[in-house]
Design an enzyme around this catalytic site. Structure first.
Site, PDB file in Angstrom:
ATOM      1  N   ASP A 190      -5.130  -5.973   3.730  1.00  8.94           N
ATOM      2  CA  ASP A 190      -5.677  -7.064   4.659  1.00  8.94           C
ATOM      3  C   ASP A 190      -6.678  -7.889   3.916  1.00  8.94           C
ATOM      4  O   ASP A 190      -6.928  -8.733   4.457  1.00  8.94           O
ATOM      5  CB  ASP A 190      -6.078  -6.513   6.248  1.00  8.94           C
ATOM      6  CG  ASP A 190      -7.449  -5.548   5.708  1.00  8.94           C
ATOM      7  OD1 ASP A 190      -7.646  -5.182   4.810  1.00  8.94           O
ATOM      8  OD2 ASP A 190      -8.128  -5.370   6.794  1.00  8.94           O
ATOM      9  N   SER A 220      -7.894   2.089   4.726  1.00  8.97           N
ATOM     10  CA  SER A 220      -7.992   1.293   3.857  1.00  8.97           C
ATOM     11  C   SER A 220      -8.757   1.430   2.300  1.00  8.97           C
ATOM     12  O   SER A 220      -8.127   2.199   1.779  1.00  8.97           O
ATOM     13  CB  SER A 220      -9.226   0.100   4.495  1.00  8.97           C
ATOM     14  OG  SER A 220      -9.198  -1.244   3.798  1.00  8.97           O
ATOM     15  N   ASP A 273      -6.883  -4.453  -1.436  1.00  5.22           N
ATOM     16  CA  ASP A 273      -7.535  -3.175  -0.931  1.00  5.22           C
ATOM     17  C   ASP A 273      -6.158  -2.211  -0.503  1.00  5.22           C
ATOM     18  O   ASP A 273      -5.059  -2.881  -0.439  1.00  5.22           O
ATOM     19  CB  ASP A 273      -8.453  -3.169   0.059  1.00  5.22           C
ATOM     20  CG  ASP A 273      -8.038  -3.858   1.417  1.00  5.22           C
ATOM     21  OD1 ASP A 273      -7.054  -4.305   1.483  1.00  5.22           O
ATOM     22  OD2 ASP A 273      -9.219  -4.077   2.190  1.00  5.22           O
TER      23      ASP A 273
END
Length: 456
Positions: free
Chosen positions: A250, A98, A246
């Site tokens: 998500d 992420s 990001d």
């Protein structure tokens, strides 16, 4: 037995080399396969330079455990969630770090129906098996297979089911910053759907191409320095909304038509309103940190607000218990019942764009009213030696005159005109403070300073 420090509370994250490498990825695959004994699972990976090699090592481990592997290729985490529940397979793993630094990678694991695998729901067992590394010999006769597939069309079909394109009655200009992460291919497909339906939505794409070198910095719009390019593009193109993702998309972060970043708290209210316009009477889950704006919007729109402890496992569980249509956290995680209770960064911006058309309003005016009605401090973190003692001290100070006290998550103390929540972090030695008031920014600021002074 080696200790694998890449196993965290909710997922796997580690520095490349010692903490996470292809050998460890293989062992994680073997361990997942031996523990859950899945017949078939999906895997995918983000744009990081090591994601492909780690994913293939993971897949080898799964296949050696007798599991058939479906590889959906470059993907965001929610595409793995979708593929898992849509295809009816036994689990899914996304290789992603992420918004962590360049020299990190990680994995997010789910089981059937995209149910999360975290500490107490199997992650510790998988960790133990991977650390022991005592797997049975590979049986060539029952070794699994690897197949590349695409679920992009079906996934975007699902996304488009949350909005009615007939409601997009006015031209909208949207800035979309994928941060050179995984979101770009989904935005391109959504753009095609809008165009095919003759919907007057224009996409201005910033840092759109996936690039694991992250030439424009790690995509983490929670950091102010990562917001400038989106804000600049909104101003330059006089856009109606800015959207920044990001790395594994998500989470999405929104900017209004004046290029101001909108705190996640107020997005929860917007999404609650969007759902209640479609399904009056529905239940909406929110976290305890900041609540008054969400509760006000939900009750005004005929819904039922339900408070849950902070954190995805708690919110998903409460949503299932209550059959809630939507759950939102102020940290930009938004969960949707019809998305197998998983979080999505794509569904929120679609709903907000539709709401702008339905209310024939600018995003600035929609949000400014709410910010004025319930001004909030935003989350403030303080490192403390003894967090529990500090919380007890604050409680003793404020409890006697309080109108209401709640201990769902830390302490929430309410007075008629202001309230606060103070909680410890699950992952760091800090306390987190949130303060809000009823239409009195000066009071909110004063009380925030007062509590921070007591925490010293």
């Amino acid at each position: 037995m080696t200790q694998l420090t890449c196993f965290k509370a909710y997922d796997i994250r580690g520095e490349l080399g010692e903490e996470l490498n292809e050998d460890i990825a293989y062992r994680i695959g073997r361990a997942y396969g031996e523990f859950l004994k899945p017949g078939k699972i999906v895997v995918g990976g983000d744009v990081r330079l090591t994601s492909e090699s780690l994913k293939l090592a993971l897949a080898r481990g799964l296949m050696d455990a007798g599991t058939d592997v479906l590889d959906i290729g470059l993907s965001g985490t929610e595409e793995i969630y979708f593929a898992t529940f849509h295809l009816g397979v036994d689990g899914g793993i996304e290789v992603t770090a992420s918004h962590n630094p360049m020299n990190y990678n990680g994995m997010k694991l789910v089981r059937e129906n995209a149910k999360p695998i975290s500490g107490d729901t199997g992650l510790r067992d998988i960790q133990r098996l991977a650390e022991e590394n005592q797997f049975p010999p590979v049986d060539p006769a029952r070794r699994g297979t690897l197949r590349q597939i695409s679920v992009l069309k079906e996934y975007v079909d699902h996304l488009m089911g949350y909005v009615d394109l007939a409601n997009f009655t006015r031209p909208l200009k949207l800035v979309v910053n994928s941060g050179n992460g995984a979101a770009g291919h989904v935005i391109d497909e959504v753009e095609k759907r809008f165009a095919a339906a003759g919907v007057p939505v224009t996409f201005i794409k910033v840092h759109h191409q996936p690039d694991g070198h992250f030439p424009n910095g790690i995509p983490n719009p929670l950091l102010p320095e990562c917001r400038q390019d989106t804000a600049d593009a909104v101003r330059e193109h006089q856009a109606d909304m800015g959207i920044a993702f990001d790395g594994d998309f998500d989470r999405c972060f929104l900017f209004d038509d004046e290029a101001s970043f909108i705190e996640g708290y107020y997005i929860v209210g917007l999404l609650a309103e969007a759902f209640l316009q479609k399904q009056p009477g529905a239940k909406i889950i929110h976290d305890p940190r900041l609540t008054w704006n969400t509760v006000d919007i939900v009750t005004r729109n005929g819904g039922q607000p339900v408070m849950s402890k902070t954190g995805h496992a708690f919110i998903k569980e409460r949503m299932r218990q209550e059959d809630a249509i939507y759950g939102g956290e102020m940290s930009a995680h938004h969960y949707f019942r019809d998305f197998a209770y998983c979080d999505s960064g794509m569904i929120p911006w679609l709903l907000v764009a539709e709401l702008l058309c339905l209310k024939n309003s600018s995003l600035k005016s929609l949000v400014a009213d709410r910010q004025a009605a319930f001004p909030a401090s935003g989350e403030i973190n303080r490192k403390l030696g003894n967090a529990a003692e500090a919380i007890a001290r604050i409680r003793a100070q404020y409890e006697p005159a309080a109108a209401h006290i709640d201990t769902t998550d830390g302490i929430s103390i309410e007075y008629p005109e202001w309230r606060f929540n103070l909680r410890t972090s699950n992952t760091e030695p800090v306390v987190r403070l949130n303060v809000e008031s009823r239409a009195d920014t000066a009071l909110m600021n004063a009380k925030t300073e007062e509590i921070l002074a007591l925490l010293k």
